[in-house]
Design an enzyme around this catalytic site. Structure first.
Site, mmCIF file in Angstrom:
data_model
loop_
_atom_site.group_PDB
_atom_site.id
_atom_site.type_symbol
_atom_site.label_atom_id
_atom_site.label_comp_id
_atom_site.label_asym_id
_atom_site.label_seq_id
_atom_site.Cartn_x
_atom_site.Cartn_y
_atom_site.Cartn_z
ATOM 1 N N PHE A 11 -3.627 -1.380 1.135
ATOM 2 C CA PHE A 11 -2.426 -2.004 1.792
ATOM 3 C C PHE A 11 -1.545 -2.791 2.822
ATOM 4 O O PHE A 11 -2.078 -3.782 3.366
ATOM 5 C CB PHE A 11 -1.009 -2.072 0.879
ATOM 6 C CG PHE A 11 0.014 -2.497 1.520
ATOM 7 C CD1 PHE A 11 0.610 -3.306 0.230
ATOM 8 C CD2 PHE A 11 0.880 -2.549 2.097
ATOM 9 C CE1 PHE A 11 1.238 -4.628 0.206
ATOM 10 C CE2 PHE A 11 2.105 -3.550 2.165
ATOM 11 C CZ PHE A 11 2.627 -4.303 0.759
ATOM 12 N N VAL A 66 -1.695 4.306 1.716
ATOM 13 C CA VAL A 66 0.358 4.267 2.327
ATOM 14 C C VAL A 66 0.711 3.661 1.759
ATOM 15 O O VAL A 66 1.098 3.412 1.637
ATOM 16 C CB VAL A 66 -0.394 4.162 4.507
ATOM 17 C CG1 VAL A 66 0.943 4.080 4.967
ATOM 18 C CG2 VAL A 66 -1.566 4.311 4.841
ATOM 19 N N HIS A 74 11.749 1.867 -4.415
ATOM 20 C CA HIS A 74 10.715 1.739 -4.517
ATOM 21 C C HIS A 74 9.386 2.635 -4.002
ATOM 22 O O HIS A 74 8.459 3.342 -4.872
ATOM 23 C CB HIS A 74 9.561 -0.135 -4.260
ATOM 24 C CG HIS A 74 8.441 -0.379 -4.429
ATOM 25 N ND1 HIS A 74 7.962 -0.052 -5.725
ATOM 26 C CD2 HIS A 74 7.468 -0.172 -4.156
ATOM 27 C CE1 HIS A 74 6.863 -0.895 -6.419
ATOM 28 N NE2 HIS A 74 6.385 -0.447 -5.275
#
Length: 139
Positions: A11, A66, A74
């Site tokens: 990500f 990460v 979330h």
């Protein structure tokens, strides 16, 4: 020599690259081989490890990712459930080093990902190696 699979949730490219570099360096220094696969997110890491382990192709795994706290709940779900999934697999005897960073901000992640600083990727690989060695000892 053992064969390890680094499973990354890509990500934050620049952070993952540092974590993977640390993990690869630790595995290489210990005389082991490493492959890398990418999954969509940290929640998918345990499933990917389970699927890979079923093939018998790998001796151990390093989870890399990460998770940075945001404005919603979330973060807690991703951080907690990915760790729970990895722990469940380790309790089944699968050697896994957990290098999923769960941090408040990107500055914290940079310090932890950088091999010249906290080297959490390298530490995760060393944990996976230690568990692999224990599995071999008790086999």
């Amino acid at each position: 020599m053992a064969r390890f699979l680094i499973v990354e949730a890509r990500f934050y490219d620049h952070l993952n690259d540092k974590l993977i570099a640390g993990a690869k360096a630790a595995l290489k220094a210990a005389g082991h081989q490493a492959d890398v696969i990418t999954v969509p997110g940290a929640l998918e890491i345990p499933a990917a490890i389970s699927l890979a382990d079923a093939t018998g192709d790998y001796d151990g795994y390093v989870a890399i990712g990460v998770v940075i706290r945001g404005e919603t709940y979330h973060f807690e779900i991703v951080a907690g459930e990915s760790a729970r999934g990895i722990m469940a697999l380790t309790m089944d005897g699968i050697p896994i080093g957990n290098g999923i960073l769960t941090v408040e901000n990107e500055d914290q992640a940079l310090v932890r990902a950088e091999p010249a600083q906290k080297d959490k990727g390298g530490e995760a690989a060393k944990a996976a190696i230690a568990l692999y060695d224990l599995k071999e000892k008790f086999a």
